[in-house]
Design a protein around this motif. Structure first.
Motif, mmCIF file in Angstrom:
data_model
loop_
_atom_site.group_PDB
_atom_site.id
_atom_site.type_symbol
_atom_site.label_atom_id
_atom_site.label_comp_id
_atom_site.label_asym_id
_atom_site.label_seq_id
_atom_site.Cartn_x
_atom_site.Cartn_y
_atom_site.Cartn_z
ATOM 1 N N LYS A 1 -8.434 -13.127 -9.206
ATOM 2 C CA LYS A 1 -8.400 -11.669 -9.023
ATOM 3 C C LYS A 1 -9.797 -11.063 -8.897
ATOM 4 C CE LYS A 1 -8.630 -9.693 -13.651
ATOM 5 N NZ LYS A 1 -8.361 -10.580 -14.787
ATOM 6 N N SER B 1 -10.310 -18.544 -21.649
ATOM 7 C CA SER B 1 -10.094 -17.463 -20.691
ATOM 8 C C SER B 1 -11.408 -16.823 -20.208
ATOM 9 C CB SER B 1 -9.152 -16.433 -21.312
ATOM 10 O OG SER B 1 -8.811 -15.469 -20.371
ATOM 11 N N GLU C 1 -11.509 -19.475 -17.943
ATOM 12 C CA GLU C 1 -10.940 -18.749 -16.784
ATOM 13 C C GLU C 1 -11.904 -17.639 -16.413
ATOM 14 O OE1 GLU C 1 -7.312 -16.987 -18.195
ATOM 15 O OE2 GLU C 1 -6.098 -18.701 -17.653
ATOM 16 N N GLY D 1 -14.211 -15.164 -14.367
ATOM 17 C CA GLY D 1 -14.254 -14.534 -13.049
ATOM 18 C C GLY D 1 -15.624 -13.913 -12.858
ATOM 19 N N ARG D 2 -15.883 -12.872 -13.649
ATOM 20 C CA ARG D 2 -17.135 -12.128 -13.564
ATOM 21 C C ARG D 2 -18.360 -13.041 -13.665
ATOM 22 N NH1 ARG D 2 -16.873 -6.891 -15.098
ATOM 23 N NH2 ARG D 2 -15.073 -7.426 -16.370
ATOM 24 N N HIS E 1 -14.819 -8.439 -9.164
ATOM 25 C CA HIS E 1 -14.213 -7.128 -9.426
ATOM 26 C C HIS E 1 -14.906 -6.058 -8.563
ATOM 27 C CE1 HIS E 1 -12.344 -9.314 -12.666
ATOM 28 N NE2 HIS E 1 -13.501 -9.568 -13.221
HETATM 29 C C1 LIG Z 1 -9.274 -10.969 -15.605
HETATM 30 C C2 LIG Z 1 -8.910 -12.224 -16.259
HETATM 31 C C3 LIG Z 1 -9.845 -13.265 -16.355
HETATM 32 C C4 LIG Z 1 -11.272 -13.144 -15.881
HETATM 33 O O1 LIG Z 1 -11.960 -12.201 -16.595
HETATM 34 P P1 LIG Z 1 -13.549 -12.020 -16.351
HETATM 35 O O2 LIG Z 1 -13.908 -10.888 -17.233
HETATM 36 O O3 LIG Z 1 -13.718 -11.740 -14.911
HETATM 37 O O4 LIG Z 1 -14.173 -13.293 -16.750
HETATM 38 C C5 LIG Z 1 -9.426 -14.449 -16.915
HETATM 39 N N1 LIG Z 1 -8.161 -14.612 -17.363
HETATM 40 C C6 LIG Z 1 -7.243 -13.638 -17.289
HETATM 41 C C7 LIG Z 1 -5.871 -13.895 -17.784
HETATM 42 C C8 LIG Z 1 -7.584 -12.411 -16.751
HETATM 43 O O5 LIG Z 1 -6.684 -11.438 -16.694
#
Ligand SMILES: *Cc1c(COP(=O)(O)O)cnc(C)c1O
Length: 420
Positions: free
Chosen positions: A55, A228, A272, A274-275, A370
């Motif tokens: 995402k 996560s 997990e 992302g950022r 994001h």
């Molecule tokens: C948004 C999200 C992430 C990633 O979060 P970041 O802040 O971008 O690292 C990981 N796991 C879940 C379930 C999320 O909703």
């Protein structure tokens, strides 16, 4: 720390000959180096795997780069599952961490063999009617209360919609065991965008202790702990970026303190992020179209909140560099705005910058995650292109800019058919 863009004015002047502003541009070299550092930070754990939170930046070309670095994907929706499938991620390369999950999403995740992370106890019997359980399933935990680090409140899990209470988690695992599940994962996301060494180790401690208790009481095999997302980036120049090697080492110590003595030294650590994976390796590049000087001084860009929503939505700080004026004194105060008919469409408020002229290019920092993905079409503004600055310095377009026809694509209305 001084924030320097990964592109120069000269590079941008060259790029805009082919790809006009605004666009998001990503730095392949930075992405790969960072991914390797994360891997190194957790090299002590033999099952370690990062599942990139799709995402954050749902672009298959970027997912492919991450895949080459050994990274899987963390999906939250049907289309994200399709993206993962398209880049060749299969089975346990995919984690499915969703909430309020539609049936077809569960069915697709099961079809791809993804590891499914249940957000709620009630979803387990529901899922049983949709698809077979796999050997490995995961549950999301919400400890309630406040999450603090050194007496500072980082977040309030008790107000978060995600995960299950401890009692529910035990019931969920017992249920899954009865359904024949063999291997279990525990997941929690308790604070977002942390720039503190302590977040992952503290979360790991909570989950490791829980894992020991669950495995003893229910006699189940915990195969992974999913820490996560939540490891953040230094959006502000006065912030110190996370030292991922130190974070990995700190999680290692907690692992050795809690899991190893319990005889659980085969538990894999999953993340997990992302950022952390992409935010610093993306810039939104825009051009100053017009300025105005009324009660304040405004610099108006050809990009707007539809291209980067975080400042409007969260009041988030994004650093701005006026390209070519990196060394000029920041002695002018501006609100840097887009052109939406919304007064929150401001990338920066009262920001000290060098004297701006129309036609200047600006780099808005840390938009690699994001950023584009939170874009929208308000005011019938179109989504921008996404470009990749490749390791050899060449530029590849990895998503073209929208045209009015894209915006009209879902309208069956004759007068719009050929409008340009
Ligand atoms: C948004 C999200 C992430 C990633 O979060 P970041 O802040 O971008 O690292 C990981 N796991 C879940 C379930 C999320 O909703």
């Amino acid at each position: 720390m001084e924030k320097k863009p990964f592109v120069t004015l000269e590079q941008i002047q060259e790029i805009v000959k082919t790809y006009p502003t605004p666009f998001h541009i990503y730095d392949e070299k930075g992405i790969r180096e960072n991914a390797r550092k994360l891997k190194q930070a957790f090299a002590w754990n033999k099952g370690f795997r990062e599942y990139f939170a799709v995402k954050a930046t749902p672009n298959p070309y970027l997912m492919e780069i991450l895949k080459e670095e050994g990274i899987g994907s963390d999906c939250s929706s049907y289309s994200e599952l399709l993206l993962s499938d398209a880049v060749g991620l299969k089975g346990h390369d995919i984690m499915f961490s969703s909430n309020v999950t539609p049936d077809e999403d569960f069915v697709k995740a099961a079809e791809l063999g993804a590891i499914i992370n249940f957000d709620d106890l009630s979803l387990i019997d529901h899922y049983a009617k949709l698809a077979p359980f796999q050997d490995t399933m995961c549950c999301r935990y919400n400890p309630g209360g406040e999450f603090t680090l050194q007496n500072e409140i980082m977040d309030t899990p008790k107000d978060a919609k995600y995960g299950m209470t401890k009692e529910q988690l035990f019931e969920a695992f017992a249920k899954l065991k009865a359904y024949g599940v063999k291997n279990f994962g525990i997941h929690a996301f308790l604070a977002s965008n942390t720039v503190a060494l302590g977040y992952y180790p503290k979360l790991a401690g909570i989950l490791f202790e829980l894992a020991v208790e669950i495995s003893r009481k229910l006699d189940v095999h915990i195969s992974f702990i999913n820490l996560s997302g939540g490891v953040g980036v230094a959006y502000r120049p006065d912030q110190e970026p996370n030292d991922i090697l130190a974070i990995g080492e700190a999680v290692h110590r907690v692992y050795d303190e809690i899991l190893v003595p319990a005889g659980m030294d085969d538990v894999a650590i999953y993340t997990e992020l992302g950022r952390f994976m992409l935010a610093p390796y993306g810039h939104l590049i825009a051009k100053v179209l017009h300025q105005k000087h009324i009660w304040k001084d405004y610099a108006g860009l050809d990009a707007c909140a539809a291209n980067l929503m975080r400042p409007a939505m969260y009041g988030a700080y994004h650093h701005i560099t006026v390209l070519g004026k990196e060394d000029a004194p920041c002695d002018h105060k501006y609100d840097v705005t887009g052109g939406l008919c919304e007064n929150n469409d401001k990338f920066a408020i009262d920001r000290m910058l060098p004297l701006i002229e129309n036609g200047d290019y600006v780099a808005i920092h840390d938009t690699g995650a994001h950023g584009f993905s939170m874009g929208y079409n308000y005011n019938a503004k179109l989504r921008s292109a996404e470009l990749l600055l490749q390791e050899d310095g060449s530029v590849k377009q990895i998503r073209r800019a929208e045209t009015p026809q894209d915006y009209f694509a879902t309208l069956d209305y004759p007068g719009l058919k050929d409008k340009k």
